[in-house]
Design a protein around this motif. Structure first.
Motif, mmCIF file in Angstrom:
data_model
loop_
_atom_site.group_PDB
_atom_site.id
_atom_site.type_symbol
_atom_site.label_atom_id
_atom_site.label_comp_id
_atom_site.label_asym_id
_atom_site.label_seq_id
_atom_site.Cartn_x
_atom_site.Cartn_y
_atom_site.Cartn_z
ATOM 1 N N LYS A 1 -25.728 -39.386 84.964
ATOM 2 C CA LYS A 1 -26.027 -38.079 85.560
ATOM 3 C C LYS A 1 -26.072 -36.972 84.512
ATOM 4 O O LYS A 1 -26.877 -36.064 84.606
ATOM 5 C CB LYS A 1 -25.005 -37.731 86.638
ATOM 6 C CG LYS A 1 -25.169 -38.496 87.921
ATOM 7 C CD LYS A 1 -26.506 -38.275 88.582
ATOM 8 C CE LYS A 1 -26.590 -36.940 89.278
ATOM 9 N NZ LYS A 1 -27.860 -36.742 89.985
ATOM 10 N N SER A 2 -25.203 -37.058 83.521
ATOM 11 C CA SER A 2 -25.137 -35.997 82.506
ATOM 12 C C SER A 2 -26.138 -36.217 81.375
ATOM 13 O O SER A 2 -26.354 -35.319 80.567
ATOM 14 C CB SER A 2 -23.727 -35.918 81.926
ATOM 15 O OG SER A 2 -23.436 -37.088 81.171
ATOM 16 N N GLN A 3 -26.705 -37.412 81.313
ATOM 17 C CA GLN A 3 -27.618 -37.812 80.235
ATOM 18 C C GLN A 3 -26.935 -37.796 78.863
ATOM 19 O O GLN A 3 -27.600 -37.717 77.839
ATOM 20 C CB GLN A 3 -28.871 -36.936 80.216
ATOM 21 C CG GLN A 3 -29.778 -37.159 81.417
ATOM 22 C CD GLN A 3 -30.363 -38.565 81.453
ATOM 23 O OE1 GLN A 3 -30.916 -39.032 80.476
ATOM 24 N NE2 GLN A 3 -30.240 -39.236 82.580
ATOM 25 N N LEU A 4 -25.618 -37.856 78.853
ATOM 26 C CA LEU A 4 -24.883 -37.993 77.597
ATOM 27 C C LEU A 4 -24.927 -39.449 77.176
ATOM 28 O O LEU A 4 -24.849 -40.348 78.006
ATOM 29 C CB LEU A 4 -23.426 -37.552 77.760
ATOM 30 C CG LEU A 4 -23.200 -36.066 77.979
ATOM 31 C CD1 LEU A 4 -21.717 -35.815 78.242
ATOM 32 C CD2 LEU A 4 -23.668 -35.264 76.782
ATOM 33 N N ARG A 5 -25.024 -39.678 75.895
ATOM 34 C CA ARG A 5 -25.054 -41.043 75.383
ATOM 35 C C ARG A 5 -23.875 -41.237 74.436
ATOM 36 O O ARG A 5 -23.624 -40.416 73.561
ATOM 37 C CB ARG A 5 -26.352 -41.312 74.621
ATOM 38 C CG ARG A 5 -27.619 -41.188 75.440
ATOM 39 C CD ARG A 5 -27.666 -42.098 76.659
ATOM 40 N NE ARG A 5 -27.379 -43.480 76.405
ATOM 41 C CZ ARG A 5 -28.268 -44.432 76.180
ATOM 42 N NH1 ARG A 5 -29.552 -44.145 76.188
ATOM 43 N NH2 ARG A 5 -27.894 -45.674 75.968
ATOM 44 N N HIS A 6 -23.157 -42.298 74.648
ATOM 45 C CA HIS A 6 -22.069 -42.710 73.759
ATOM 46 C C HIS A 6 -22.083 -44.230 73.762
ATOM 47 O O HIS A 6 -21.480 -44.874 74.615
ATOM 48 C CB HIS A 6 -20.728 -42.158 74.245
ATOM 49 C CG HIS A 6 -19.634 -42.373 73.258
ATOM 50 N ND1 HIS A 6 -18.882 -43.520 73.230
ATOM 51 C CD2 HIS A 6 -19.166 -41.582 72.259
ATOM 52 C CE1 HIS A 6 -17.997 -43.434 72.255
ATOM 53 N NE2 HIS A 6 -18.149 -42.272 71.655
ATOM 54 N N HIS A 7 -22.818 -44.790 72.813
ATOM 55 C CA HIS A 7 -23.068 -46.235 72.805
ATOM 56 C C HIS A 7 -21.799 -47.081 72.815
ATOM 57 O O HIS A 7 -21.746 -48.067 73.564
ATOM 58 C CB HIS A 7 -23.986 -46.605 71.642
ATOM 59 C CG HIS A 7 -25.332 -45.967 71.762
ATOM 60 N ND1 HIS A 7 -26.262 -46.346 72.705
ATOM 61 C CD2 HIS A 7 -25.905 -44.946 71.072
ATOM 62 C CE1 HIS A 7 -27.345 -45.600 72.594
ATOM 63 N NE2 HIS A 7 -27.158 -44.744 71.614
ATOM 64 N N PRO A 8 -20.755 -46.749 72.042
ATOM 65 C CA PRO A 8 -19.543 -47.582 72.108
ATOM 66 C C PRO A 8 -18.913 -47.581 73.499
ATOM 67 O O PRO A 8 -18.479 -48.637 73.986
ATOM 68 C CB PRO A 8 -18.614 -46.947 71.071
ATOM 69 C CG PRO A 8 -19.528 -46.269 70.098
ATOM 70 C CD PRO A 8 -20.675 -45.769 70.944
ATOM 71 N N ALA A 9 -18.898 -46.441 74.158
ATOM 72 C CA ALA A 9 -18.322 -46.383 75.512
ATOM 73 C C ALA A 9 -19.193 -47.156 76.497
ATOM 74 O O ALA A 9 -18.680 -47.888 77.349
ATOM 75 C CB ALA A 9 -18.165 -44.934 75.961
ATOM 76 N N GLU A 10 -20.509 -47.005 76.372
ATOM 77 C CA GLU A 10 -21.421 -47.738 77.258
ATOM 78 C C GLU A 10 -21.237 -49.247 77.101
ATOM 79 O O GLU A 10 -21.206 -49.986 78.092
ATOM 80 C CB GLU A 10 -22.869 -47.366 76.943
ATOM 81 C CG GLU A 10 -23.206 -45.922 77.249
ATOM 82 C CD GLU A 10 -24.467 -45.449 76.558
ATOM 83 O OE1 GLU A 10 -25.168 -46.275 75.918
ATOM 84 O OE2 GLU A 10 -24.759 -44.249 76.646
ATOM 85 N N GLU A 11 -21.126 -49.689 75.870
ATOM 86 C CA GLU A 11 -20.922 -51.123 75.608
ATOM 87 C C GLU A 11 -19.602 -51.608 76.189
ATOM 88 O O GLU A 11 -19.532 -52.682 76.791
ATOM 89 C CB GLU A 11 -20.965 -51.396 74.103
ATOM 90 C CG GLU A 11 -22.331 -51.259 73.493
ATOM 91 C CD GLU A 11 -23.317 -52.261 74.059
ATOM 92 O OE1 GLU A 11 -22.951 -53.429 74.290
ATOM 93 O OE2 GLU A 11 -24.469 -51.861 74.279
#
Length: 93
Positions: free
Chosen positions: A16-26
């Motif tokens: 929803k926020s369109q924030l990207r944090h690849h380690p957290a997503e993984e």
């Protein structure tokens, strides 16, 4: 430990926020994959939708979501869940 709702809400917030944090997503993807059987159908739907919005493709997560939904009687799954999951899979496959 985070609950299934916590995990679904976390990845939904990224989408929803369109924030990207690849380690957290993984990290969230890994936990969701191993615990998909704990999620409600709505939580699976929200999780699949969120990963599709941020375009995080994890075949193992999609398999886990699919297996968890297939293990449930169809009458327990709302039509909106089918719609969201179908869209998410179309985007991610």
């Amino acid at each position: 430990d985070a609950s299934a709702q916590d995990l679904a809400n976390s990845i939904w917030a990224f989408a929803k926020s369109q924030l990207r944090h690849h380690p957290a997503e993984e990290a969230i993807a890994l936990v969701c994959t191993s615990r998909a059987h704990e999620f409600s159908a709505q939580q699976l739907s929200n999780t699949g939708w969120a990963f599709a919005v941020i375009r995080v493709r994890r075949p193992s997560l999609l398999k886990a979501i699919s297996a968890s939904l297939q293990a449930r009687p169809c009458h327990e799954i709302q039509p909106q869940v089918f719609d969201n999951i179908s869209w998410a899979f179309a985007v991610l496959l």
